[in-house]
Enzyme design. Sequence first.
Site, mmCIF file in Angstrom:
data_model
loop_
_atom_site.group_PDB
_atom_site.id
_atom_site.type_symbol
_atom_site.label_atom_id
_atom_site.label_comp_id
_atom_site.label_asym_id
_atom_site.label_seq_id
_atom_site.Cartn_x
_atom_site.Cartn_y
_atom_site.Cartn_z
ATOM 1 N N GLU A 128 0.681 -1.291 -0.030
ATOM 2 C CA GLU A 128 0.005 0.229 0.097
ATOM 3 C C GLU A 128 0.729 1.331 -0.077
ATOM 4 O OE1 GLU A 128 -3.631 -1.771 2.479
ATOM 5 O OE2 GLU A 128 -2.739 -0.175 3.427
ATOM 6 N N GLU A 181 -1.079 -10.298 -6.479
ATOM 7 C CA GLU A 181 -0.892 -11.106 -7.596
ATOM 8 C C GLU A 181 -0.001 -10.271 -8.646
ATOM 9 O OE1 GLU A 181 -3.458 -9.920 -5.811
ATOM 10 O OE2 GLU A 181 -5.196 -11.056 -6.151
ATOM 11 N N CYS A 212 -8.683 -8.659 -7.817
ATOM 12 C CA CYS A 212 -9.521 -7.729 -8.509
ATOM 13 C C CYS A 212 -9.661 -7.666 -9.696
ATOM 14 C CB CYS A 212 -8.686 -6.382 -7.769
ATOM 15 S SG CYS A 212 -7.244 -6.132 -8.817
ATOM 16 N N CYS A 269 -5.964 -7.419 -11.669
ATOM 17 C CA CYS A 269 -5.254 -8.457 -11.435
ATOM 18 C C CYS A 269 -5.788 -9.528 -12.317
ATOM 19 C CB CYS A 269 -5.154 -9.190 -9.812
ATOM 20 S SG CYS A 269 -4.176 -8.176 -9.092
#
Length: 159
Positions: free
Chosen positions: A63, A74, A111, A114
């Site tokens: 992050e 990923e 997500c 990814c």
Amino acid sequence: MKTIDLSIKIGFCQLDELSEDEQHLIQTAISATGNSYSPYSKFRVGAALLLANGVEVMGANQENAAFPSGLCAERSAIFAAQSTYPDQPITLLAIAAANEYGLMRDPIVPCGACRQVILEIESRYNQPIRILLYGTSGVYVIDTVKDLLPLQFVGESMK
């Protein structure tokens, strides 16, 4: 209007129903959650992948206060693998996640960004990537990312 039926196949099993190699890769993904830098969300995601040459690569979400400058687990694993071993297809990808209470009960899914990156790798090497999504309640087993992304945008889409 015509309706198009799309069909996907996702397995669900317990960890001990998987092969030893698959169990090992999931344990590596679980371990990778400890490498997460997630001071804002406290949501730690770990990924581990297996290349055709037998090399394993780990990734963890990273992050950043300047959102969206972070990176998912990923993609961090995939980009590391492709940077180091550009001629090696990915054969297997395992993903696990934890929050401040421990490992997630239900498997989490990649997500959209990814999913698109995984699709590009499948397309690049013209072979599917088996995906294992771990949760303490069980494991989703997906034979190709196309089952998570049934309508795909790939290079051929631009021709």
